[in-house]
Design a protein around this motif. Structure first.
Motif, PDB file in Angstrom:
ATOM      1  N   LEU A  33       0.812  -1.214   0.000  1.00  0.00           N
ATOM      2  CA  LEU A  33       0.000   0.000   0.000  1.00  0.00           C
ATOM      3  C   LEU A  33       0.843   1.260   0.000  1.00  0.00           C
ATOM      4  CD1 LEU A  33      -2.537  -1.117   2.769  1.00  0.00           C
ATOM      5  CD2 LEU A  33      -2.849  -1.297   0.292  1.00  0.00           C
ATOM      6  N   GLN A  34       0.313   2.295  -0.631  1.00  0.00           N
ATOM      7  CA  GLN A  34       0.919   3.615  -0.636  1.00  0.00           C
ATOM      8  C   GLN A  34      -0.010   4.589   0.067  1.00  0.00           C
ATOM      9  OE1 GLN A  34       1.528   5.245  -4.540  1.00  0.00           O
ATOM     10  NE2 GLN A  34       2.458   7.136  -3.800  1.00  0.00           N
ATOM     11  N   VAL A  35       0.531   5.384   0.971  1.00  0.00           N
ATOM     12  CA  VAL A  35      -0.256   6.413   1.647  1.00  0.00           C
ATOM     13  C   VAL A  35      -0.522   7.544   0.660  1.00  0.00           C
ATOM     14  CG1 VAL A  35      -0.260   8.138   3.480  1.00  0.00           C
ATOM     15  CG2 VAL A  35       0.625   5.844   3.939  1.00  0.00           C
ATOM     16  N   GLN A  36      -1.808   7.873   0.475  1.00  0.00           N
ATOM     17  CA  GLN A  36      -2.161   8.987  -0.396  1.00  0.00           C
ATOM     18  C   GLN A  36      -2.572  10.220   0.391  1.00  0.00           C
ATOM     19  OE1 GLN A  36      -5.027   6.931  -3.184  1.00  0.00           O
ATOM     20  NE2 GLN A  36      -3.571   7.702  -4.699  1.00  0.00           N
ATOM     21  N   LYS A  43      -6.529   7.527  10.073  1.00  0.00           N
ATOM     22  CA  LYS A  43      -7.869   7.091  10.476  1.00  0.00           C
ATOM     23  C   LYS A  43      -8.042   5.597  10.177  1.00  0.00           C
ATOM     24  CE  LYS A  43     -12.784   7.949   9.553  1.00  0.00           C
ATOM     25  NZ  LYS A  43     -13.751   8.747   8.741  1.00  0.00           N
ATOM     26  N   PHE A  44      -7.556   5.162   9.022  1.00  0.00           N
ATOM     27  CA  PHE A  44      -7.611   3.744   8.658  1.00  0.00           C
ATOM     28  C   PHE A  44      -6.869   2.897   9.687  1.00  0.00           C
ATOM     29  CE2 PHE A  44      -5.067   0.316   6.740  1.00  0.00           C
ATOM     30  CZ  PHE A  44      -6.068  -0.542   6.324  1.00  0.00           C
ATOM     31  N   ILE A  45      -5.673   3.325  10.073  1.00  0.00           N
ATOM     32  CA  ILE A  45      -4.876   2.589  11.056  1.00  0.00           C
ATOM     33  C   ILE A  45      -5.608   2.519  12.390  1.00  0.00           C
ATOM     34  CG2 ILE A  45      -2.714   2.638  12.377  1.00  0.00           C
ATOM     35  CD1 ILE A  45      -1.502   4.061   9.819  1.00  0.00           C
ATOM     36  N   ARG A 156     -10.518  -3.305   1.467  1.00  0.00           N
ATOM     37  CA  ARG A 156     -10.431  -2.451   0.274  1.00  0.00           C
ATOM     38  C   ARG A 156     -11.414  -1.282   0.352  1.00  0.00           C
ATOM     39  NH1 ARG A 156      -9.171  -7.722  -3.243  1.00  0.00           N
ATOM     40  NH2 ARG A 156      -6.986  -7.258  -3.727  1.00  0.00           N
ATOM     41  N   ILE A 157     -12.531  -1.486   0.987  1.00  0.00           N
ATOM     42  CA  ILE A 157     -13.458  -0.373   1.215  1.00  0.00           C
ATOM     43  C   ILE A 157     -12.790   0.675   2.107  1.00  0.00           C
ATOM     44  CG2 ILE A 157     -15.619   0.288   2.334  1.00  0.00           C
ATOM     45  CD1 ILE A 157     -16.753  -2.440   1.408  1.00  0.00           C
ATOM     46  N   LEU A 158     -12.102   0.198   3.141  1.00  0.00           N
ATOM     47  CA  LEU A 158     -11.417   1.120   4.054  1.00  0.00           C
ATOM     48  C   LEU A 158     -10.255   1.832   3.372  1.00  0.00           C
ATOM     49  CD1 LEU A 158     -11.318  -1.108   7.283  1.00  0.00           C
ATOM     50  CD2 LEU A 158     -12.858   0.803   6.799  1.00  0.00           C
ATOM     51  N   PHE A 159      -9.527   1.125   2.471  1.00  0.00           N
ATOM     52  CA  PHE A 159      -8.435   1.776   1.731  1.00  0.00           C
ATOM     53  C   PHE A 159      -8.951   3.015   1.000  1.00  0.00           C
ATOM     54  CE2 PHE A 159      -6.302  -2.606   0.670  1.00  0.00           C
ATOM     55  CZ  PHE A 159      -5.994  -2.786   2.014  1.00  0.00           C
ATOM     56  N   GLN A 160     -10.145   2.879   0.425  1.00  0.00           N
ATOM     57  CA  GLN A 160     -10.665   3.900  -0.486  1.00  0.00           C
ATOM     58  C   GLN A 160     -11.334   5.062   0.224  1.00  0.00           C
ATOM     59  OE1 GLN A 160     -13.183   1.637  -3.115  1.00  0.00           O
ATOM     60  NE2 GLN A 160     -11.503   0.304  -3.776  1.00  0.00           N
ATOM     61  N   GLU A 161     -11.667   4.882   1.506  1.00  0.00           N
ATOM     62  CA  GLU A 161     -12.341   5.966   2.228  1.00  0.00           C
ATOM     63  C   GLU A 161     -11.445   7.193   2.286  1.00  0.00           C
ATOM     64  OE1 GLU A 161     -13.711   4.732   6.054  1.00  0.00           O
ATOM     65  OE2 GLU A 161     -15.301   3.456   5.249  1.00  0.00           O
ATOM     66  N   GLU A 162     -11.955   8.304   1.792  1.00  0.00           N
ATOM     67  CA  GLU A 162     -11.226   9.580   1.770  1.00  0.00           C
ATOM     68  C   GLU A 162      -9.895   9.445   1.033  1.00  0.00           C
ATOM     69  OE1 GLU A 162     -11.252  11.621   5.640  1.00  0.00           O
ATOM     70  OE2 GLU A 162     -12.645  10.065   6.311  1.00  0.00           O
TER      71      GLU A 162
END
Length: 466
Positions: A33-36, A43-45, A156-162
């Protein structure tokens, strides 16, 4: 379990689970994963450690009453920690023991140490590995494929949030079937894997692994878990809520040339029977029986029924096989864990915890060149990447001087072997010359890698809230 007064009471609920235990699950998926967006990523963490069981949670080392259907763990590269924009990450990892972590597995100096050259060099790695964009390695283990996919969908849903995280790749592993078609611990080269693991002071052992019969000394917990211990050869990364109870891992994607390996075994049959050569190269028969205990057959005498791995670690080298007539000095397991053998170096300060899973389809000897990539996804866990992982790879795997072998005599399975200079000697007896094998190629190539910090639960909460 009894803790002696010289041992630290470990907080297993704060330590990530895969640091101290193998989950023994049938499937694995590693997300690169790459932090965007730093705020959204934090928040994801935080969501992974907030106790909300409706979304995947990080698995701790706390003992469970019922084995879960999945386990989840997380690691960060140095660039990944910096991308999260909290604290002073450079200052946190300023101790000299963290220099390799800060450079990263794709640094030319590190790659050279590990033998990641030529086809195995970082510029050829896949899945975003080898670039500065690799920030997080999220490792999901599952008991079946349905659970793997269900939890992956939620993540994957959480990856995409914001727009928190970008998935650069996912690397899938699965246990290979045994002769009865059941999931096994066999790797593509045909060996049973994961038999020998270090005993860690203060960590209760699972029956048989690590073996209670293993004569090797237990290793202090501070060699695998970052603890505030006076004897520890490092300073814990600061602040304590970031560093304590964490660890490090070298993640490796290792392609195995099974067809080339099997071809090599057959080509030497005028010198040595192929299955015996396979055992000599590894140090164990393919079913895991060590050569020191059974040099001429792949079973103990009397045969062990049912087969367990406990007895498979009940040996040493110094008294039982000092010259390598049973198990060659240059064999894979004698290099990566020399036990009590006479070598340059102290074995117990270079131990590693290994967590591995095969990837790719099972090898079919009737269709050897099928074009599929197959190999091993491995995590090598320690607190000092240079003193433990890099030392083993550079000095023991890719050199021979530590054990008075020629320096071009590398690990026959894992080494950076070249047909122009490769060499593997098999001692036979005091009055017979060794069997000398040469001109074999490299059987394992690196397809990816990353150096990761494995924070504690407290540290993950700290990262998420800063």
């Amino acid at each position: 379990m009894t803790i002696s007064k010289n041992q630290t009471q470990l907080d297993f609920s704060d330590i990530q689970g895969y640091i101290v235990r193998g989950y023994n699950m049938d499937f694995a998926r590693h997300f690169v994963l790459q932090v965007q967006d730093a705020k959204a990523a934090k928040k994801f963490i935080g969501n992974l450690v907030n106790g909300n069981q409706s979304i995947p949670q990080i698995t701790t080392a706390a003992l469970w009453d019922v084995k879960p259907s999945y386990c989840l763990n997380i690691g960060f590269t140095f660039e990944g920690l910096k991308s999260l924009q909290f604290g002073n990450v450079d200052q946190s990892f300023s101790d000299k023991h963290y220099l390799s972590f800060k450079k990263g597995a794709n640094h030319p100096e590190i790659a050279s140490k590990l033998g990641d050259v030529g086809e195995s060099s970082p510029e050829n790695w896949k899945g975003g590995l080898g670039t500065s964009n690799t920030h997080i390695l999220l490792s999901l283990y599952a008991q079946d494929s349905e659970v793997l996919e269900k939890q992956s969908d939620q993540l994957r849903i959480l990856f995409q949030e914001e727009q928190a995280l970008k998935e650069l790749s996912c690397l899938d592993g699965a246990k290979l079937p045994d002769e009865q078609g059941k999931p096994s611990d066999i790797i593509h080269f045909g060996y049973n894997d994961g038999i020998s693991q270090p005993k860690i002071e203060g960590v209760p052992s699972k029956a048989g692994l690590p073996s209670s019969l293993d004569p090797q000394p237990a290793i202090p917990a501070y060699d695998f878990i970052l603890l505030d211990e006076p004897k520890a050869p490092y300073y814990v990364p600061t602040p304590d809520k970031l560093g304590l109870n964490g660890s490090f891992a070298a993640f490796r994607v290792m392609e195995q040339d099974v067809a080339g390996f099997e071809k090599f075994l057959q080509e030497q049959k005028d010198k040595i029977e192929p299955e015996k050569l396979a055992a000599k190269m590894c140090g164990r028969w393919r079913n895991g029986v060590p050569l020191v205990l059974s040099p001429d057959a792949d079973q103990l005498s009397p045969p062990e029924k049912p087969i367990t791995y406990e007895q498979f670690n009940n040996f040493n080298y110094l008294q039982e096989d000092p010259k390598g007539y049973k198990c060659p000095i240059g064999s894979h397991i004698r290099r990566t864990n020399p036990r009590d053998a006479n070598i340059k170096g102290v074995t117990k300060i270079h131990r590693l915890l290994r967590r591995g899973m095969p990837y790719g389809p099972a090898y079919n000897p009737n269709c050897p060149n099928d074009g599929y990539e197959r190999g091993l996804l491995g995590l090598f866990i320690c607190v000092s990447l240079d003193r433990q992982f890099e030392f083993v790879m550079e000095e023991w795997v890719n050199k021979g001087k530590f054990a008075t072998l020629p320096d071009n005599a590398q690990d026959p399975l894992l080494g950076v072997n070249d047909s122009n200079q490769s060499q593997f000697d098999i001692p036979v007896s005091p009055d017979q010359p060794s069997i000398k094998l040469t001109s074999f190629e490299r059987f394992v190539k690196t397809k990816g890698g990353a150096y990761c910090f494995l924070p504690s639960i407290t540290a993950l909460q700290y990262i998420a809230s800063n």
